[in-house]
Design a protein around this motif. Structure first.
Motif, PDB file in Angstrom:
ATOM      1  N   GLU A  85       9.128  -1.444   1.399  1.00 35.35           N
ATOM      2  CA  GLU A  85       8.222  -1.393   0.256  1.00 35.35           C
ATOM      3  C   GLU A  85       8.510  -0.125  -0.535  1.00 35.35           C
ATOM      4  OE1 GLU A  85       4.272  -1.845   1.794  1.00 35.35           O
ATOM      5  OE2 GLU A  85       4.609  -3.939   2.394  1.00 35.35           O
ATOM      6  N   PHE A  86       8.489  -0.237  -1.861  1.00 32.10           N
ATOM      7  CA  PHE A  86       8.887   0.894  -2.705  1.00 32.10           C
ATOM      8  C   PHE A  86       8.406   0.653  -4.127  1.00 32.10           C
ATOM      9  CE2 PHE A  86      12.119  -2.351  -2.694  1.00 32.10           C
ATOM     10  CZ  PHE A  86      12.525  -2.454  -4.012  1.00 32.10           C
ATOM     11  N   TRP A  87       8.507   1.695  -4.953  1.00 32.71           N
ATOM     12  CA  TRP A  87       8.233   1.605  -6.387  1.00 32.71           C
ATOM     13  C   TRP A  87       9.552   1.453  -7.149  1.00 32.71           C
ATOM     14  CZ3 TRP A  87       3.353   1.120  -8.015  1.00 32.71           C
ATOM     15  CH2 TRP A  87       2.309   1.694  -7.276  1.00 32.71           C
ATOM     16  N   MET A  88       9.475   0.807  -8.322  1.00 38.75           N
ATOM     17  CA  MET A  88      10.674   0.625  -9.137  1.00 38.75           C
ATOM     18  C   MET A  88      10.283   0.562 -10.610  1.00 38.75           C
ATOM     19  SD  MET A  88      13.501  -2.483  -8.891  1.00 38.75           S
ATOM     20  CE  MET A  88      12.305  -3.787  -9.250  1.00 38.75           C
ATOM     21  N   ARG A  89      11.171   1.072 -11.470  1.00 39.99           N
ATOM     22  CA  ARG A  89      11.011   0.922 -12.913  1.00 39.99           C
ATOM     23  C   ARG A  89      12.369   1.214 -13.574  1.00 39.99           C
ATOM     24  NH1 ARG A  89       7.690   6.337 -14.978  1.00 39.99           N
ATOM     25  NH2 ARG A  89       9.318   7.869 -14.454  1.00 39.99           N
ATOM     26  N   PHE A  90      12.491   0.850 -14.844  1.00 40.04           N
ATOM     27  CA  PHE A  90      13.691   1.194 -15.594  1.00 40.04           C
ATOM     28  C   PHE A  90      13.729   2.708 -15.807  1.00 40.04           C
ATOM     29  CE2 PHE A  90      13.316  -3.281 -17.090  1.00 40.04           C
ATOM     30  CZ  PHE A  90      14.579  -3.718 -16.700  1.00 40.04           C
ATOM     31  N   ALA A  91      14.927   3.282 -15.710  1.00 35.39           N
ATOM     32  CA  ALA A  91      15.071   4.735 -15.795  1.00 35.39           C
ATOM     33  C   ALA A  91      14.791   5.278 -17.186  1.00 35.39           C
ATOM     34  CB  ALA A  91      16.480   5.140 -15.356  1.00 35.39           C
ATOM     35  N   ASP A  92      14.987   4.462 -18.223  1.00 31.86           N
ATOM     36  CA  ASP A  92      14.811   4.960 -19.589  1.00 31.86           C
ATOM     37  C   ASP A  92      13.399   4.761 -20.121  1.00 31.86           C
ATOM     38  OD1 ASP A  92      14.789   2.231 -20.004  1.00 31.86           O
ATOM     39  OD2 ASP A  92      16.579   2.176 -21.278  1.00 31.86           O
ATOM     40  N   GLY A  93      12.481   4.366 -19.246  1.00 27.25           N
ATOM     41  CA  GLY A  93      11.090   4.244 -19.653  1.00 27.25           C
ATOM     42  C   GLY A  93      10.691   2.878 -20.171  1.00 27.25           C
ATOM     43  N   ARG A  94      11.613   1.940 -20.225  1.00 25.32           N
ATOM     44  CA  ARG A  94      11.258   0.589 -20.664  1.00 25.32           C
ATOM     45  C   ARG A  94      10.292  -0.025 -19.659  1.00 25.32           C
ATOM     46  NH1 ARG A  94      11.753  -4.883 -20.305  1.00 25.32           N
ATOM     47  NH2 ARG A  94      12.719  -6.061 -22.016  1.00 25.32           N
ATOM     48  N   ASP A  95       9.201  -0.572 -20.143  1.00 24.98           N
ATOM     49  CA  ASP A  95       8.277  -1.284 -19.273  1.00 24.98           C
ATOM     50  C   ASP A  95       8.829  -2.669 -18.966  1.00 24.98           C
ATOM     51  OD1 ASP A  95       6.115   0.575 -18.834  1.00 24.98           O
ATOM     52  OD2 ASP A  95       5.550   0.285 -20.937  1.00 24.98           O
ATOM     53  N   ALA A  96       8.563  -3.144 -17.772  1.00 20.40           N
ATOM     54  CA  ALA A  96       8.964  -4.490 -17.399  1.00 20.40           C
ATOM     55  C   ALA A  96       8.177  -5.510 -18.215  1.00 20.40           C
ATOM     56  CB  ALA A  96       8.721  -4.714 -15.912  1.00 20.40           C
TER      57      ALA A  96
ATOM     58  N   ARG B 286       0.865  -1.185   0.000  1.00 20.54           N
ATOM     59  CA  ARG B 286       0.000   0.000   0.000  1.00 20.54           C
ATOM     60  C   ARG B 286       0.898   1.230   0.000  1.00 20.54           C
ATOM     61  NH1 ARG B 286      -4.844  -1.591   4.313  1.00 20.54           N
ATOM     62  NH2 ARG B 286      -5.609  -3.438   3.156  1.00 20.54           N
ATOM     63  N   LEU B 287       1.137   1.758  -1.161  1.00 25.34           N
ATOM     64  CA  LEU B 287       2.079   2.852  -1.339  1.00 25.34           C
ATOM     65  C   LEU B 287       1.376   4.090  -1.876  1.00 25.34           C
ATOM     66  CD1 LEU B 287       4.906   0.811  -3.119  1.00 25.34           C
ATOM     67  CD2 LEU B 287       5.046   1.790  -0.826  1.00 25.34           C
ATOM     68  N   PRO B 288       1.836   5.275  -1.494  1.00 25.73           N
ATOM     69  CA  PRO B 288       1.354   6.471  -2.195  1.00 25.73           C
ATOM     70  C   PRO B 288       1.729   6.370  -3.670  1.00 25.73           C
ATOM     71  CG  PRO B 288       2.625   7.036  -0.217  1.00 25.73           C
ATOM     72  CD  PRO B 288       2.834   5.574  -0.462  1.00 25.73           C
TER      73      PRO B 288
ATOM     74  N   ARG C   3      11.401   4.790  -5.919  1.00 26.23           N
ATOM     75  CA  ARG C   3      10.600   5.794  -5.208  1.00 26.23           C
ATOM     76  C   ARG C   3      10.165   5.178  -3.875  1.00 26.23           C
ATOM     77  NH1 ARG C   3      12.417   8.167  -8.793  1.00 26.23           N
ATOM     78  NH2 ARG C   3      11.485   9.562 -10.333  1.00 26.23           N
ATOM     79  N   TYR C   4      10.456   5.892  -2.778  1.00 27.88           N
ATOM     80  CA  TYR C   4      10.151   5.400  -1.440  1.00 27.88           C
ATOM     81  C   TYR C   4       9.091   6.275  -0.790  1.00 27.88           C
ATOM     82  CZ  TYR C   4      14.311   2.429  -1.637  1.00 27.88           C
ATOM     83  OH  TYR C   4      15.227   1.475  -1.988  1.00 27.88           O
ATOM     84  N   PRO C   5       8.185   5.692   0.007  1.00 23.89           N
ATOM     85  CA  PRO C   5       7.176   6.504   0.699  1.00 23.89           C
ATOM     86  C   PRO C   5       7.785   7.378   1.790  1.00 23.89           C
ATOM     87  CG  PRO C   5       7.047   4.210   1.399  1.00 23.89           C
ATOM     88  CD  PRO C   5       7.999   4.250   0.240  1.00 23.89           C
ATOM     89  N   ALA C   6       8.956   6.986   2.311  1.00 26.06           N
ATOM     90  CA  ALA C   6       9.668   7.777   3.315  1.00 26.06           C
ATOM     91  C   ALA C   6      11.154   7.507   3.159  1.00 26.06           C
ATOM     92  CB  ALA C   6       9.200   7.418   4.725  1.00 26.06           C
ATOM     93  N   ARG C   7      11.966   8.395   3.634  1.00 22.58           N
ATOM     94  CA  ARG C   7      13.407   8.220   3.523  1.00 22.58           C
ATOM     95  C   ARG C   7      13.845   6.978   4.315  1.00 22.58           C
ATOM     96  NH1 ARG C   7      18.180  10.720   2.301  1.00 22.58           N
ATOM     97  NH2 ARG C   7      19.890  10.484   3.801  1.00 22.58           N
ATOM     98  N   PRO C   8      14.557   6.022   3.686  1.00 20.95           N
ATOM     99  CA  PRO C   8      15.027   4.841   4.416  1.00 20.95           C
ATOM    100  C   PRO C   8      15.930   5.237   5.580  1.00 20.95           C
ATOM    101  CG  PRO C   8      15.219   4.506   2.045  1.00 20.95           C
ATOM    102  CD  PRO C   8      14.882   5.951   2.243  1.00 20.95           C
ATOM    103  N   GLY C   9      15.654   4.675   6.750  1.00 23.56           N
ATOM    104  CA  GLY C   9      16.393   5.050   7.937  1.00 23.56           C
ATOM    105  C   GLY C   9      17.871   4.715   7.873  1.00 23.56           C
ATOM    106  N   TRP C  10      18.217   3.636   7.165  1.00 26.29           N
ATOM    107  CA  TRP C  10      19.621   3.223   7.144  1.00 26.29           C
ATOM    108  C   TRP C  10      20.513   4.269   6.489  1.00 26.29           C
ATOM    109  CZ3 TRP C  10      21.960   2.771   2.401  1.00 26.29           C
ATOM    110  CH2 TRP C  10      21.129   2.600   1.283  1.00 26.29           C
ATOM    111  N   LEU C  11      19.942   5.111   5.645  1.00 26.81           N
ATOM    112  CA  LEU C  11      20.744   6.152   5.009  1.00 26.81           C
ATOM    113  C   LEU C  11      21.293   7.143   6.037  1.00 26.81           C
ATOM    114  CD1 LEU C  11      18.580   6.889   1.843  1.00 26.81           C
ATOM    115  CD2 LEU C  11      20.881   5.900   1.868  1.00 26.81           C
TER     116      LEU C  11
END
Length: 268
Positions: A177-188, A130-132, A158-166
């Protein structure tokens, strides 16, 4: 499985391209576009290159199950890929692939292919993350074109909040939990998913550990993804003997589970 001509202009497809030398033997050039904290090419990217060769010799279109063993770190440069068809059945086809550099095995994998167009019962006891919306999530500054970590140039997170380990925080809960995609726009698609399940930052960073060496990776591709961002869930439940497991789920933007993976990895 030949290269999908709708994606051949994108980085992942260029960087996993193989050239057939003879029956069952291919050449490839691993690039420096997918390096991780270890300075070596990401294992999922190496697996994607190997499967690009294996799939060309099998009659079924979609990788269903993959088990890969990582024998030594890969390096940017030339590689030889050897494939073998183990069995061709009515509904599935199984093969084996070995990727070598400098005469030494880097990766050995077995995979079964089938057809994900088949329909049947769907049941999920736990739904997608459940992500924004992705545009409401943040890109940590450390992920914005970092030096020496080229996978962060090739993949967007893309993260809903800054990861604490950073910031040196350890919450004791290795679940992200996070969003991910290829940077050049390629769909998975089904051919990139076996690589993408290894693109997550290790969840054990949340407990102050860091994993760098994958021993074995098992992948299940569950569906053909819809275009768009991928919602990801990565977590670890057990750490012992200098090893940990890491589970990864990938759901498409329509809420369909498209890939699962579990790997056994060594702690640094």
């Amino acid at each position: 499985m030949s290269l999908d001509h709708t994606t051949e202009g994108f980085q992942f497809d260029r960087d996993t391209r193989v050239e057939k030398r003879s029956d069952g033997e291919f050449t490839a050039t691993l690039t420096d576009g997918w390096t991780t904290f270890t300075s070596h090419p990401n294992g999922g990217y190496v697996l994607g290159t190997a499967l690009n060769a294996l799939g060309q010799g099998l009659t079924q279109p979609d990788p269903l199950a993959v088990s890969a063993f990582f024998l030594r770190p890969a390096a940017p440069g030339e590689a030889t890929v050897r494939t073998e068809t183990i069995r061709e059945g009515r509904r599935t086809a199984t093969g084996q692939v070995v990727l070598e550099q400098g005469g030494k095995e880097v990766l050995r994998a077995t995979a079964t292919y089938g057809d994900l167009a088949a329909e049947g019962r769907v049941l999920h006891l736990e739904g997608p993350p459940r992500l924004p919306a992705p545009d409401e999530c943040l890109v940590p500054a450390e992920f914005d074109a970092p030096e020496g970590l080229t996978i962060a140039h090739s993949v967007q997170y893309r993260y809903p909040a800054r990861p604490g380990w950073l910031d040196g925080k350890k919450d004791g809960h290795p679940h992200v939990e996070f969003w991910m995609r290829f940077a050049d726009g390629r769909d998975a698609d089904v051919h990139s998913l076996p690589a993408m399940v290894d693109f997550a930052v290790p969840a054990v960073l949340e407990i102050g550990e860091f994993s760098t060496i994958t021993v074995e990776l098992s992948v299940h591709v569950r569906a053909r993804p819809a275009p768009g961002w991928l919602a990801c869930r990565v977590f670890t439940k057990h750490v012992s003997g200098g090893l940990h497991e890491e589970d990864m789920e990938i759901w498409d933007c329509e809420g369909t589970l498209v890939a699962q993976a579990r790997q056994l990895a060594m702690l640094l």
